[in-house]
Write an enzyme that holds these catalytic residues in place. Structure first.
Site, PDB file in Angstrom:
ATOM      1  N   ARG A   1       2.316 -27.671  -9.377  1.00  0.00           N
ATOM      2  CA  ARG A   1       0.849 -27.673  -9.300  1.00  0.00           C
ATOM      3  C   ARG A   1       0.302 -28.058 -10.664  1.00  0.00           C
ATOM      4  O   ARG A   1       0.373 -27.278 -11.599  1.00  0.00           O
ATOM      5  CB  ARG A   1       0.332 -26.288  -8.946  1.00  0.00           C
ATOM      6  CG  ARG A   1       0.786 -25.735  -7.610  1.00  0.00           C
ATOM      7  CD  ARG A   1       0.192 -24.330  -7.459  1.00  0.00           C
ATOM      8  NE  ARG A   1       0.395 -23.775  -6.140  1.00  0.00           N
ATOM      9  CZ  ARG A   1       1.389 -22.926  -5.847  1.00  0.00           C
ATOM     10  NH1 ARG A   1       2.254 -22.579  -6.769  1.00  0.00           N
ATOM     11  NH2 ARG A   1       1.487 -22.443  -4.626  1.00  0.00           N
TER      12      ARG A   1
ATOM     13  N   ARG B   1       2.161 -32.520  -7.298  1.00  0.00           N
ATOM     14  CA  ARG B   1       0.929 -32.664  -6.529  1.00  0.00           C
ATOM     15  C   ARG B   1      -0.215 -33.064  -7.450  1.00  0.00           C
ATOM     16  O   ARG B   1      -0.431 -32.447  -8.483  1.00  0.00           O
ATOM     17  CB  ARG B   1       0.588 -31.336  -5.845  1.00  0.00           C
ATOM     18  CG  ARG B   1      -0.702 -31.389  -5.054  1.00  0.00           C
ATOM     19  CD  ARG B   1      -0.988 -30.082  -4.350  1.00  0.00           C
ATOM     20  NE  ARG B   1      -1.362 -29.034  -5.289  1.00  0.00           N
ATOM     21  CZ  ARG B   1      -1.575 -27.780  -4.926  1.00  0.00           C
ATOM     22  NH1 ARG B   1      -1.435 -27.406  -3.668  1.00  0.00           N
ATOM     23  NH2 ARG B   1      -1.915 -26.871  -5.820  1.00  0.00           N
TER      24      ARG B   1
ATOM     25  N   GLU C   1      -1.362 -30.375   5.492  1.00  0.00           N
ATOM     26  CA  GLU C   1      -1.957 -29.039   5.382  1.00  0.00           C
ATOM     27  C   GLU C   1      -3.282 -28.912   6.115  1.00  0.00           C
ATOM     28  O   GLU C   1      -3.948 -27.904   6.012  1.00  0.00           O
ATOM     29  CB  GLU C   1      -2.093 -28.625   3.914  1.00  0.00           C
ATOM     30  CG  GLU C   1      -2.802 -29.638   3.040  1.00  0.00           C
ATOM     31  CD  GLU C   1      -2.821 -29.229   1.563  1.00  0.00           C
ATOM     32  OE1 GLU C   1      -2.681 -28.045   1.267  1.00  0.00           O
ATOM     33  OE2 GLU C   1      -2.984 -30.130   0.724  1.00  0.00           O
TER      34      GLU C   1
ATOM     35  N   SER D   1       5.303 -32.881   2.892  1.00  0.00           N
ATOM     36  CA  SER D   1       5.617 -31.513   2.506  1.00  0.00           C
ATOM     37  C   SER D   1       4.559 -30.639   3.179  1.00  0.00           C
ATOM     38  O   SER D   1       3.366 -30.850   2.985  1.00  0.00           O
ATOM     39  CB  SER D   1       5.563 -31.360   0.994  1.00  0.00           C
ATOM     40  OG  SER D   1       5.759 -30.007   0.660  1.00  0.00           O
TER      41      SER D   1
ATOM     42  N   GLY E   1       2.170 -27.956   3.508  1.00  0.00           N
ATOM     43  CA  GLY E   1       1.482 -26.963   2.688  1.00  0.00           C
ATOM     44  C   GLY E   1       1.069 -25.844   3.621  1.00  0.00           C
ATOM     45  O   GLY E   1      -0.041 -25.803   4.122  1.00  0.00           O
ATOM     46  N   THR E   2       2.010 -24.945   3.877  1.00  0.00           N
ATOM     47  CA  THR E   2       1.775 -23.985   4.970  1.00  0.00           C
ATOM     48  C   THR E   2       0.701 -22.946   4.636  1.00  0.00           C
ATOM     49  O   THR E   2       0.194 -22.299   5.541  1.00  0.00           O
ATOM     50  CB  THR E   2       3.081 -23.286   5.367  1.00  0.00           C
ATOM     51  OG1 THR E   2       3.724 -22.798   4.195  1.00  0.00           O
ATOM     52  CG2 THR E   2       3.999 -24.236   6.106  1.00  0.00           C
ATOM     53  N   ASN E   3       0.361 -22.785   3.345  1.00  0.00           N
ATOM     54  CA  ASN E   3      -0.740 -21.856   3.047  1.00  0.00           C
ATOM     55  C   ASN E   3      -2.031 -22.381   3.656  1.00  0.00           C
ATOM     56  O   ASN E   3      -2.709 -21.700   4.417  1.00  0.00           O
ATOM     57  CB  ASN E   3      -0.944 -21.708   1.533  1.00  0.00           C
ATOM     58  CG  ASN E   3       0.230 -21.034   0.859  1.00  0.00           C
ATOM     59  OD1 ASN E   3       1.061 -20.434   1.539  1.00  0.00           O
ATOM     60  ND2 ASN E   3       0.299 -21.137  -0.444  1.00  0.00           N
ATOM     61  N   ASP E   4      -2.364 -23.633   3.294  1.00  0.00           N
ATOM     62  CA  ASP E   4      -3.600 -24.204   3.814  1.00  0.00           C
ATOM     63  C   ASP E   4      -3.477 -24.547   5.296  1.00  0.00           C
ATOM     64  O   ASP E   4      -4.443 -24.411   6.043  1.00  0.00           O
ATOM     65  CB  ASP E   4      -3.990 -25.458   3.027  1.00  0.00           C
ATOM     66  CG  ASP E   4      -4.790 -25.086   1.781  1.00  0.00           C
ATOM     67  OD1 ASP E   4      -5.467 -24.036   1.826  1.00  0.00           O
ATOM     68  OD2 ASP E   4      -4.720 -25.821   0.780  1.00  0.00           O
TER      69      ASP E   4
ATOM     70  N   TYR F   1      14.267 -29.506   3.047  1.00  0.00           N
ATOM     71  CA  TYR F   1      14.259 -28.411   2.072  1.00  0.00           C
ATOM     72  C   TYR F   1      13.072 -27.480   2.291  1.00  0.00           C
ATOM     73  O   TYR F   1      12.099 -27.848   2.942  1.00  0.00           O
ATOM     74  CB  TYR F   1      14.231 -28.976   0.645  1.00  0.00           C
ATOM     75  CG  TYR F   1      12.926 -29.653   0.284  1.00  0.00           C
ATOM     76  CD1 TYR F   1      11.847 -28.925  -0.203  1.00  0.00           C
ATOM     77  CD2 TYR F   1      12.756 -31.025   0.446  1.00  0.00           C
ATOM     78  CE1 TYR F   1      10.640 -29.532  -0.505  1.00  0.00           C
ATOM     79  CE2 TYR F   1      11.558 -31.645   0.152  1.00  0.00           C
ATOM     80  CZ  TYR F   1      10.502 -30.887  -0.318  1.00  0.00           C
ATOM     81  OH  TYR F   1       9.309 -31.477  -0.610  1.00  0.00           O
TER      82      TYR F   1
HETATM   83 MG    MG Z   1      -3.452 -26.846  -0.292  1.00  0.00          MG
END
Ligand code: MG
Ligand code: ADP
Ligand code: MG
Length: 929
Positions: A611, A667, A794, A813, A815-818, A900
């Protein structure tokens, strides 16, 4: 002929008898044989299956029988009645028990058969009925027992225990609202008062006469509370006890427990009826519980405790203090050696550490229960490794024996166990960063840093933390907050840095102005000591002694002594085995060289998420960032960006060097710009001065950038689309750094990631900048770059249109949080006010921000994987949300076929273990087919 559904039962069916009458409900054991065995947990419950198994392998188990879980199912399907065949089967099983024991149930003329009635679900379950011992005693049989054993004390002690247990669990004589103590306990204390003027003396001081008096008082109590006589008929007693076990399957506590752990009500419980053996005949007898190895450390020592002249629950009740089982060697060597022998037999047979219960009656050992023992993470690792060495299990089994979510326990610093004993707990919060930390408390980051610079151990204590506290968090041994959950800023950062953290300890009252914290009836000033346990969530007063884990010392500090320790070697052994089977790779979320090196030491195969904005807060660069944001023209913005460029280039060079050729997903700028701006007047003025503009201008920009819903606002690639020069500067920093590091002979593999893409065009605009800058820098520096450009998936639109995006994107990739926030339409930072209720009501099984919501978010991931592969078969797939360190989510990603997962450095071992376990589970399924 139609095949019956339950094969276990039909195969055991006796050859004769009609189908219904022939259903086997009762499974006996004793005398070295058994109808059931250890694999029949579903039908016999865990306790019953293992009692049968122990009998089968010749261990000394008092005879008995199990009434199967099918009877429980029948009972509830048929208005709480029993199948007609049951009565005769129970009678037959009792008769065979009588035969083995050579005594009769209810016999008033010679030693009577007494039984224990014990509940037994598949796994032991709190909320289920307590065991009833000594059933079969009444006013006549007690006299017979007294005469036959010539031990009146034993007889009356058993009788009063029986009335108490039966009165409590079957007849419901329990504490009433407002009562402090159980009524039977009150009666016991009363008698102690009457006899000894002291309600606390040990039960063993009662004379036979006292025990008789107690029986009378207990019976009167039952009559008074229930209006009923205590049942005198042993068969009535048996019926009552069996019914109570089945009824307890549907009591509130059991229902709540089942709901919490997802145990279906259909499983039902079994009932075990077993001949009594007596640990309370005198000083030649006793009872105990033991483990075949130490469940806390895993060491292969005989571990446990016993009490002489005691029955059942006395050992755990805490009334008398039990002795360590090793002392039995002196007290009764024969019994000790027999138990030690059994300890070996159990492990050789069950191939796992066992937790067992035993009774010694007149020097003879009897086994009453065995099951796989619960253990700490540390013990799990050690036991798994040593059992492989001892050839009890193979290495793939060893890998599955360590619960992945407990692995971080072996990484955590630890409190000295003896020191903990007298440390008072003043509050508890959520255990957010495992381990132990103690230090002087500081309420602000700056003072914490100052104090740490003087060499003091520091705890940073905040209401909650924010990015400004970062330096303080780094300087601190541990972080303690009064607000916030396991996904709060404090918890997130703590996990990433491997810091000890307790968050949301609501009992703490923090006063920033007075610089005090009050809790547990005391006020602590800044600079006083507190200690926190991030594995349990406890906050202790004072300084409790700690030590770092040997794995950290060995892996990260290169400490040779630590590397020679058993813990270190075992941990490394498990990790080596993991690498042998795993398919899913583990990367790390890191944005500094130190985090990167740590993660690599833990076995990370690259960075899955770097980040870049975390770098913006360090030192003076925040002012350059603010200047860039405040800028009103392209040129002003460009000038500010040029100031940032060297910082970013240095950061990336450091990270690439630390990576030693491993790939790094970087990112581009993602968070809303207002996060970087000051919000109070003092800092606004200070900022204005530093960057040479008017304070009003800064205030205006702050106001302009205010958003109603920042989570869905001006962020992600929307920044780069609007201000391409930001992306351009970042790419230049990345490639210039790559050129520098490549010159030193280190391979660099940047994977540049465009955040928050929902439209292919967004991606293409940003990718064009990346490719252009890469080309420019390659030309300037006369070098070549190997790099990828991809996107974060995401937002749902990105997942749904993945096929299109993958035409140009080289990797995804998740972005499972968002993706969780946007799929559920639920803001993570605001979810604290309703999510606990959602979990309680089981609307969500687990916190979706901690463990992937597989049915919702997971479906979108599947769509994206399928779509992405349809247009780009070689697309690289990974995940970089917080979920990357959650074992269930890791296993889900394995099944999805991702390349991954990425998680915080200190979660890397956990993720590796989960990934290996997922691969082993796959192999097992294949084998079965
Ligand atoms: Mg995000
Ligand atoms: P729990 O599931 O709570 O452990 P158990 O059924 O194992 O309950 O019984 C608790 C205790 O009662 C045992 O640890 C043992 O000491 C005692 N107990 C159980 N069955 C017998 C028996 N047949 N003879 C003597 N004591 C027994
Ligand atoms: Mg037990």
């Amino acid at each position: 002929m139609p095949v019956k559904k339950s094969s276990a039962k039909s195969s055991k069916k006796p050859a004769s008898g009609s189908k219904l009458k022939g259903t086997k409900y009762v499974y006996g054991w004793g005398n070295g044989r058994a109808d059931g065995n250890g694999s029949m947990r579903n039908l016999l419950g865990g306790k019953g299956a293992n009692l049968a198994e122990m009998a089968r392998i010749g261990l000394p188990v008092p005879p008995g029988f199990t009434i199967s879980t099918e009877v429980c199912t029948y009972y509830y399907a048929n208005k709480r009645t029993y199948p007609t065949a049951l009565k005769a089967q129970v009678a037959a099983a009792m008769a065979s028990m009588e035969q083995v024991m050579g005594v009769k149930f209810g016999d008033a003329s010679a030693t009577p058969l007494l039984v224990a009635v014990r509940s037994g679900a598949r796994d032991s379950m709190p909320g289920m009925m307590d065991t009833i011992l000594n059933l079969g005693l009444n006013d006549q049989t007690v006299v017979a027992l007294e005469r036959a054993t010539n031990n009146p004390r034993l007889a009356w002690d058993c009788y009063r225990r029986f009335i108490q247990m039966y009165g409590d669990v079957v007849m419901g004589v329990q504490k009433r609202p407002g009562e402090e103590h159980e009524p039977f306990e009150t009666a016991i204390s009363q008698l102690k008062h009457d006899r000894f003027k002291d309600g606390e003396v040990e039960d063993t001081r009662f004379s036979t006469q006292d025990l008789k008096e107690l029986v009378a008082r207990f019976k009167a109590l039952v009559k008074e509370r229930t209006g009923q006589e205590f049942p005198n008929d042993p068969w009535k007693q048996l019926e009552g006890a069996v019914g109570a076990v089945f009824n307890s399957w549907m009591n509130d506590r059991a229902i709540v427990y089942r709901r919490k752990y997802g145990i279906p009500a259909e499983w039902g419980t079994a009932v075990n009826v077993q001949a009594m053996v007596f640990g309370n005949t005198g000083n030649e007898s006793g009872s105990g519980v033991a483990f075949t190895r130490d469940p806390a450390t895993g060491e292969k020592v005989f571990y446990g405790e016993f009490l002489m002249n005691a029955q059942g629950e006395d050992v755990v009740a805490g009334v008398r203090t039990p002795q360590p089982v090793l002392e039995l060697k002196q007290v009764m060597p024969d019994a000790y050696h027999e138990l030690d022998r059994i300890r070996g037999v159990l492990e050789a047979h069950f191939h796992d550490m066992q937790d067992f219960e035993f009774t010694i009656q007149e020097r003879k050992v009897f086994m009453l229960q065995t099951r796989n023992g619960k253990r700490t993470g540390v013990a799990a690792v050690r036991i798994a490794c040593e059992m492989v060495k001892e050839k009890l299990i193979d290495w793939t089994t060893a890998v599955t024996r360590v619960p992945a979510d407990q692995l971080d326990q072996v990484l955590a610093p630890i409190f000295d166990r003896s020191a903990l004993k007298d440390a008072p707990v003043i509050a508890t919060g959520l255990p957010a960063g495992p381990g132990a930390a103690s230090g002087k408390i500081y309420f602000n980051a700056e003072r914490a840093v100052e104090s740490a610079a003087k060499g003091e151990k520091v705890l940073l204590v905040r209401m909650e933390t924010s990015p400004e506290d970062l330096r303080g968090m780094i300087a601190a041994e541990g972080i303690l907050t009064a607000r916030g959950g396991v996904s709060s800023h404090a918890a997130l950062v703590a996990r990433q840095m491997g810091k000890v953290c307790v968050c949301g300890a609501a009992a703490l009252h923090i006063d920033y102005n007075k610089m005090t914290l009050s809790a547990g009836g005391r006020t602590y000033k800044e600079g006083e000591y507190l200690s926190i346990d991030g594995t349990s969530g406890a906050v202790y007063a004072g300084q409790v002694k700690t030590a770092p884990s040997e794995i950290i010392q060995g892996l990260l500090h290169g400490d040779t002594a630590a590397r020679n320790s058993t813990t270190y070697k075992n941990f490394m052994q498990i990790m080596t085995w993991c690498s042998k089977v795993t398919r899913l790779l583990v990367r790390t979320n890191a944005d500094s060289p130190e985090q990167t090196s740590n993660a690599i030491a833990f076995g990370a195969t690259g960075i899955g998420l770097c980040r870049t904005e975390h770098m913006f807060f360090e030192g003076n660069r925040i002012y350059a960032v603010r200047e860039m944001i405040v800028a009103e023209s392209y040129q002003e913005r460009k000038n500010a960006l040029n100031k940032l460029l060297p910082y970013q280039r240095d950061d990336f060079a450091g990270i690439f060097t630390a990576l030693k050729g491993l790939p790094a997903t970087i990112r581009l700028l993602d968070p809303p710009l207002h996060e970087f701006l000051p919000h109070d007047d003092v800092t606004i003025r200070e900022t204005a001065e530093k960057i040479g503009v008017k304070a009003e201008m800064v205030s205006r920009r702050v106001a302009e950038l205010h958003e109603f819903n920042p989570m869905l606002g001006f962020r992600g690639c929307r920044l780069g689309v609007s201000y391409p020069e930001i992306s351009e500067m970042q790419c230049r920093a990345i490639f210039e750094a790559a050129a520098i590091v490549q010159k030193k002979g280190i391979k660099v593999r940047p994977e540049i990631m465009i955040p928050l893409v929902g439209f292919k065009k967004e991606f293409d605009l940003q990718a064009a900048i990346v490719h252009r800058v890469a080309g420019e820098v390659a030309k300037e520096k006369k070098t070549k770059f190997t790099y990828l450009v991809g996107t974060m998936i995401e937002v749902p639109r990105g997942a749904i249109t993945a096929a299109e995006i993958a035409q140009t994107a080289q990797f995804f990739s998740f972005g499972t949080n968002d993706l969780t926030q946007t799929t559920l339409g639920m803001s993570r930072d605001d979810s604290g006010s309703f999510l606990p209720k959602y979990q309680e009501e089981e609307i969500v099984k687990k916190n979706p921000f901690a463990s992937i919501d597989q049915a919702g978010v997971g479906e979108l991931m599947k769509i994206a994987v399928k779509g992405g592969r349809s247009t780009n078969p070689d697309i690289k797939l990974g995940i970089c949300g917080e979920h990357g360190g959650d074992p269930d989510s890791v296993k889900f990603c394995h099944r999805l076929g991702l390349t991954y997962v990425s998680c915080s450095p200190f979660r890397v071992p956990t993720a590796r273990l989960a990934a290996a376990q997922a691969a082993i589970a796959d192999a097992k399924v294949v084998k079965k087919k």
